[in-house]
Scaffold this active site. Structure first.
Site, PDB file in Angstrom:
ATOM      1  N   VAL A  84      30.090  39.946 -53.721  1.00 48.15           N
ATOM      2  CA  VAL A  84      29.439  38.956 -52.869  1.00 48.15           C
ATOM      3  C   VAL A  84      28.125  39.576 -52.425  1.00 48.15           C
ATOM      4  CG1 VAL A  84      31.521  37.737 -52.104  1.00 48.15           C
ATOM      5  CG2 VAL A  84      30.755  39.748 -50.856  1.00 48.15           C
ATOM      6  N   SER A  85      27.141  38.730 -52.141  1.00 49.24           N
ATOM      7  CA  SER A  85      25.789  39.228 -51.881  1.00 49.24           C
ATOM      8  C   SER A  85      25.602  39.844 -50.507  1.00 49.24           C
ATOM      9  CB  SER A  85      24.773  38.103 -52.081  1.00 49.24           C
ATOM     10  OG  SER A  85      24.819  37.670 -53.419  1.00 49.24           O
ATOM     11  N   THR A  86      26.391  39.423 -49.535  1.00 50.78           N
ATOM     12  CA  THR A  86      26.220  39.955 -48.189  1.00 50.78           C
ATOM     13  C   THR A  86      27.567  40.320 -47.588  1.00 50.78           C
ATOM     14  OG1 THR A  86      26.423  37.808 -47.090  1.00 50.78           O
ATOM     15  CG2 THR A  86      24.206  38.460 -47.800  1.00 50.78           C
TER      16      THR A  86
END
Length: 186
Positions: free
Chosen positions: A8-10
């Site tokens: 996931v990006s964050t």
């Protein structure tokens, strides 16, 4: 061994959807989970996974965009793993890197994903420019230098503190600390 890579990006995003999908739809036994943008050069769990995978293993991802952001990166990763005898499979795209059709489609899907990403970034830049012209976008507010920063600045110059340790202390990025170091004391 069936190995799953989840990204996931964050930190705020939840990886559970990908984990459940890989476990229930593919029988994944071991997971490597990164909470970082794919563009980042530092993906610790990705690196750990690449070292872990052995001949005969199968790497499964929910979709190829979780593995890489650019076509070149994706193709390099798949080629590296294929040369080591590791099969790569995506559930969303239903592609298997071990077949000629899978290799062909992998190239096509990777190019489309990269194209979509570039279009999104282009639209974002255009929107920001329009907002700036209208006076509605000012960018992020700069983090203010803390009042007690001179102590840490001195420790940095005396080599008793690193930029990384100072950044962790204030919960800011390293570039922010470097900016504060360059600022004149008030």
């Amino acid at each position: 061994m069936l190995v799953g890579y989840v990204r996931v990006s964050t930190i705020e995003q939840n990886e559970e959807r990908q984990i459940v999908e890989l476990r229930e739809n593919a029988g994944v036994e071991k997971f490597f989970v990164d909470k970082v943008s794919a563009k980042s050069a530092k993906r610790p769990k990705f690196d750990e996974m690449m070292n872990f995978l052995r001949e005969g293993d199968e790497l499964i991802v929910s979709e190829f965009s979780r593995l890489a952001r650019s076509t070149t990166d994706l193709l390099n990763i798949v080629e590296t793993l294929t040369n080591r005898g590791v099969k790569v499979r995506s559930l969303k795209e239903q592609l298997d890197s071990s077949t000629p059709q899978g290799k062909f489609m992998l190239t096509i899907f990777g190019a489309i994903a990269e194209f979509e990403r570039e279009l999104t970034l282009q639209r974002q830049r255009e929107g920001i420019q329009i907002a700036k012209a209208a006076g509605k976008y000012k960018g992020r507010n700069a983090k203010k230098r803390p009042k007690d920063f001179d102590y840490y600045k001195q420790a940095y110059y005396e080599r008793t503190a690193t930029v990384t340790s100072i950044a962790k202390h204030y919960k800011v990025s390293r570039p922010t600390v470097y900016k504060w170091i360059r600022e004149k004391t008030e």
